[in-house]
Structure formats: structure tokens, C-alpha cells
Enzyme design. Sequence first.
Site, short mmCIF file in Angstrom:
data_model
loop_
_atom_site.label_atom_id
_atom_site.label_comp_id
_atom_site.label_asym_id
_atom_site.label_seq_id
_atom_site.Cartn_x
_atom_site.Cartn_y
_atom_site.Cartn_z
CD GLU A 131 -14.20 14.87 -6.77
OE1 GLU A 131 -14.35 13.74 -7.19
OE2 GLU A 131 -13.29 15.22 -6.04
CB CYS A 184 -7.81 26.29 4.49
SG CYS A 184 -9.54 26.86 4.72
CB CYS A 246 -30.95 24.53 -12.48
SG CYS A 246 -30.10 26.27 -13.15
#
Length: 342
Positions: A131, A184, A246
Amino acid sequence: MAYPAGRYSRQELFKPIGPAGQKEIRKKHAIIVGVGALGTHTSELLARAGVGKLTLIDRDYVEMSNLQRQHLFIEEDARKKWPKAEAAKEKLQLINKDVQISAIVAQADASLLENVVESADLLIDGTDNFETRFLMNDLAQKYRLPYLFGSCLGSFGMAFSIIPGVTPCLQCLLKKIPLQGQTCDTVGIIAPTVQMVTAHQGAEALKILSGNMNAVRKTYVSFDLWENEYLSLKTDALKESSCRSCGERPVYPFLDPELEMKVAVLCGRDTVQIRPAEQGDFPLEQIVRQWRSAGYEVGGNPFLVSVRKDGTRAVFFRDGRALIHGTSDPDTARKIYHSLVG
């Protein structure tokens, strides 16, 4: 020839940087979003290298489980639940008092970041969720700001230097190199993985800040330290002219408030609802396997899944929406959400 033993003399003796490059580094401002495993390593490297200004942004506080891999923090920080950005600033100022350090304890949203990026020379990824990374990616493109992406999990890590107008952006990259939604918290991490990613990020940062743009690596790098694997992938062909971030007609979609993750506190229920920006068929079965492997208590039905983690219960629906029970704090709810789904 004898050289003075100044603070940065060994860095200046490195010919690609030299005294001129060191002067450039001293003028520069780097922003690090996320002051955890990646962020503490890169911030220490840049403080020791003599960067002019560092801005550290993180919403979280130090916990005991952080100390295994996150530089700068000590047990006292965890006992006090000290904000990571402030704890890092305190240690970095002891390392180099000449570096101007700003600590921001807040959610790194579009409005906050747009207030600080215009004065920056470099944006560094230290976050733990996509995000925020997609938001950083759009800001980098809009403000023509180099962005150093990095990510690590288990013994696997990756790094990529995003140079607006030159390389593909993060959106282009991930269309061709998809990632799994592991975290993790579900598969763990070893400290050398962090150090390897930040070695790549740190080297690229020094190139950019010292004015050596021609030396910036244009390839995507990934590795698995446990399996002894290393990959360097050329990325020129990955850049898409139609990319909304982009491409030829960018609209920077993740800067649109309508596409932000929606977080709402449910009145009277000690519950926060989280609705992701892009809703769709959420891979519940895959994520459930990861949660069970991590030892979490998991239940549910064909429509939703409930998982218990650290005394909090989260309920996920097939469209990605989640209810985080046991808290009314949006930042805490975001942290739990990202720790479970990446």
C-alpha cells in the site's frame, strides 16, 4: 601522498566519490519511509556517510521481536514502546551530530509525503507493505525523484533502483515479477537477508547522492541466502508506455484519495474495518495455509476467515475487506492487517 584523517577521509579516498562527491552528499536530503529492519540499516549508513538531512517516517513503536534484525534499537526502547522514528533519531544523533534529522511519527499517507518530498533528493523504501510502496512509487514519478525499492522475507530479498524517465516503475516491475502475500510474521526472517538488501540500497544511495547517476544499477536484483541463489534481471523491456504511474499519460492512481485503503472505526464495537483500495477475489485459501503454518488459530466458513494473532481477532472476507477486533486505533489495525497479508 598523505591524506588527512578526516571524518570522511576513507570515503573520499574512494575515487568515484572523492572530495567533490562528499560535498554533494553533505548537501542532500534523503527520506526513509519505514524505520524498521531496512530503514534502520540505511539510515545508519547514510548518517555515517555524512548526508546533509534525513527524514525518518514511521507510525510504529519498538517491540522486543524487532531487536533480532533492526539496528539502532535497544531493549529499553522496546520496554518503553518508544516510537521507531524517534528512537532511531536519538541513536543517529549520537553517531553524527552534524546530520539534520527529522522524525515523523505518523502514517505515511499521500498528504504527509507530498509535504516533504519536494525538498528531497532521494526516497528510500523501508516499509513492510505494498500500500505504502505504491504510494511512494507514484510520488517518485510525479516529482521525478529516485526511489530505492527493497523488500525481504525469510532468506529471500530483492532490490531495484527506480529512476523516473529511465527505468520501469514498481507497477511495471510487479506485473512481470508477481509476489506472494507472505510476511515476516508468517514465514519469519533472518538478519543477513536485511543486511544484503540494505547493502544494495546503501550503495545505490551513495551513487545518487554523490552525483554518480551513470553508475546506478538498472537491473532488478533478487537472492536467496539460504538456497545460495542470486538473480540479476535486465528491466528495460518491462517499462510500459500505458502504465498509469510512469507511462506516456500518467495519472498517479495511488495519489487519488478515492483509491486509498479505507479505514473506519466501527462505533461502539472496539473494531476497525479495513477496505483495500483494489477489491477482488482475495486468495483466502493460500493465506490460511500460511497462517496455520505460522501457528495461528484459524476458523471460518466459505465466505470469511477468522484468525487470532497476539490477542487480536481479525476477520477477512473474500473481497479483501477485514474487521480487526479488539482495537479502535486505526494505526494498530493497519499494522495487524499488513502483518497478516503483506
